[in-house]
Enzyme design. Structure first.
Site, PDB file in Angstrom:
ATOM      1  N   LYS A   1      34.285 -32.722   2.376  1.00 26.87           N
ATOM      2  CA  LYS A   1      35.114 -33.798   1.804  1.00 26.87           C
ATOM      3  C   LYS A   1      34.316 -35.090   1.708  1.00 26.87           C
ATOM      4  CE  LYS A   1      39.645 -32.427   3.621  1.00 26.87           C
ATOM      5  NZ  LYS A   1      40.812 -32.934   4.351  1.00 26.87           N
TER       6      LYS A   1
ATOM      7  N   ASP B   1      44.588 -35.518   3.011  1.00 28.20           N
ATOM      8  CA  ASP B   1      45.011 -34.198   3.451  1.00 28.20           C
ATOM      9  C   ASP B   1      45.124 -33.326   2.212  1.00 28.20           C
ATOM     10  OD1 ASP B   1      45.519 -32.934   5.981  1.00 28.20           O
ATOM     11  OD2 ASP B   1      47.455 -32.393   5.138  1.00 28.20           O
TER      12      ASP B   1
ATOM     13  N   HIS C   1      41.302 -31.359  -7.541  1.00 28.12           N
ATOM     14  CA  HIS C   1      42.367 -32.126  -6.900  1.00 28.12           C
ATOM     15  C   HIS C   1      41.803 -33.395  -6.255  1.00 28.12           C
ATOM     16  CE1 HIS C   1      40.383 -29.057  -4.655  1.00 28.12           C
ATOM     17  NE2 HIS C   1      40.702 -29.602  -3.486  1.00 28.12           N
ATOM     18  N   ARG C   2      40.717 -33.241  -5.487  1.00 34.27           N
ATOM     19  CA  ARG C   2      40.131 -34.399  -4.783  1.00 34.27           C
ATOM     20  C   ARG C   2      39.540 -35.381  -5.790  1.00 34.27           C
ATOM     21  NH1 ARG C   2      37.802 -31.685  -1.676  1.00 34.27           N
ATOM     22  NH2 ARG C   2      39.443 -31.804  -0.118  1.00 34.27           N
TER      23      ARG C   2
HETATM   24  P1  IMP Z   1      42.615 -30.469   5.443  1.00 39.82           P
HETATM   25  O1  IMP Z   1      43.807 -30.194   6.312  1.00 39.82           O
HETATM   26  O2  IMP Z   1      42.884 -31.477   4.384  1.00 39.82           O
HETATM   27  O3  IMP Z   1      41.365 -30.796   6.204  1.00 39.82           O
HETATM   28  O4  IMP Z   1      42.239 -29.154   4.648  1.00 39.82           O
HETATM   29  C1  IMP Z   1      42.932 -27.949   4.790  1.00 39.82           C
HETATM   30  C2  IMP Z   1      42.034 -26.781   4.547  1.00 39.82           C
HETATM   31  O5  IMP Z   1      41.811 -26.656   3.151  1.00 39.82           O
HETATM   32  C3  IMP Z   1      40.681 -26.853   5.217  1.00 39.82           C
HETATM   33  O6  IMP Z   1      40.405 -25.591   5.777  1.00 39.82           O
HETATM   34  C4  IMP Z   1      39.721 -27.149   4.112  1.00 39.82           C
HETATM   35  O7  IMP Z   1      38.474 -26.498   4.304  1.00 39.82           O
HETATM   36  C5  IMP Z   1      40.438 -26.569   2.889  1.00 39.82           C
HETATM   37  N1  IMP Z   1      40.138 -27.385   1.732  1.00 39.82           N
HETATM   38  C6  IMP Z   1      40.432 -28.702   1.569  1.00 39.82           C
HETATM   39  N2  IMP Z   1      39.936 -29.137   0.403  1.00 39.82           N
HETATM   40  C7  IMP Z   1      39.313 -28.076  -0.164  1.00 39.82           C
HETATM   41  C8  IMP Z   1      38.586 -27.921  -1.365  1.00 39.82           C
HETATM   42  O8  IMP Z   1      38.363 -28.858  -2.159  1.00 39.82           O
HETATM   43  N3  IMP Z   1      38.104 -26.697  -1.604  1.00 39.82           N
HETATM   44  C9  IMP Z   1      38.297 -25.649  -0.761  1.00 39.82           C
HETATM   45  N4  IMP Z   1      38.952 -25.735   0.374  1.00 39.82           N
HETATM   46  C10 IMP Z   1      39.460 -26.950   0.677  1.00 39.82           C
END
Ligand code: IMP
Length: 206
Positions: free
Chosen positions: A13, A77, A180-181
């Site tokens: 991230k 998140d 999304h990000r």
């Molecule tokens: P978090 O709770 O926002 O840290 O993310 C939830 C889960 O989704 C974590 O296991 C991250 O690795 C996964 N995740 C978040 N963003 C992405 C992305 O852009 N690509 C793939 N997996 C993601």
């Protein structure tokens, strides 16, 4: 260049935010207190927004406790949402990835493979909290593909891509252009770019 503190323990991230916002004039630095990324408690909630707001509230308390309330702070998140498994893994995305991994998700799915990613980013501007949301529609692949990115990237094929490549088969720039990000952070940039003189984010380099 303006500096934004990013409260995250996820290097993927952090890199994506640095790659996207760096060229736009924002230095993204990991948020640390006494050289350590502080521990934050994530509430149990069905909503990414609730989690992001809980994280930013704790982060702002930490800024206040260290006399840094004038500084900015970013948290986010994110979650993967699979159409045939309502709200799953959703807010449990991190737990599900750790426990069953991408392989486990592939085993759960049959023909219906629609899914989307969502990011809720919350920014403390030094004066107030602003929220930015980005989504990315796509499909879960039938196999693990690619080496780039992190998390669920090897099994997520974005609809806005040019074929059946997963995020993990794309460069960071290509992923950010449709992810999304990327969408949430571009909305954040547009907000800062329009209102920056009023929001109290300190310039480190005039
Ligand atoms: P978090 O709770 O926002 O840290 O993310 C939830 C889960 O989704 C974590 O296991 C991250 O690795 C996964 N995740 C978040 N963003 C992405 C992305 O852009 N690509 C793939 N997996 C993601």
């Amino acid at each position: 260049m303006a500096t934004l503190n990013f409260l995250t323990g996820n290097q993927g991230k952090l890199s994506e935010a640095q790659d996207l916002l760096g060229p736009l004039g924002y230095e993204i630095q990991p948020f640390e207190i006494d050289g350590e990324i502080p521990d934050i408690i994530e509430p149990q909630s069905e909503s990414l927004t609730t989690v992001a707001l809980a994280k930013i509230a704790q982060g702002v308390e930490l800024l206040a406790a260290s006399n840094r309330l004038h500084e900015s702070l970013l948290v986010e998140d994110s979650g993967l949402f699979i159409d045939s498994l309502p709200e799953f893994p959703g807010v449990y995305s991190a737990y599900v990835l750790k426990s069953v991994g991408c392989e486990g998700i592939l085993k759960l799915l049959d023909k219906e493979r629609g899914a989307h990613f969502k990011t809720v980013a919350a920014l403390w501007t030094g004066q107030a909290v602003e929220v930015f949301v980005g989504t990315c529609m796509g499909q879960i692949s039938t196999e693990i593909k690619g080496q780039e990115g992190f998390g669920y990237d090897p099994i997520f094929i974005p609809n806005d891509g040019d074929g059946d490549r997963t995020f993990a088969q794309m460069s960071a720039d290509e992923k950010s252009s449709i992810s999304h990000r990327g969408r949430a952070l571009r909305a954040l940039f547009e907000y800062l770019n329009g209102t920056e003189p009023d929001v109290g984010i300190p310039k480190t380099d005039p």
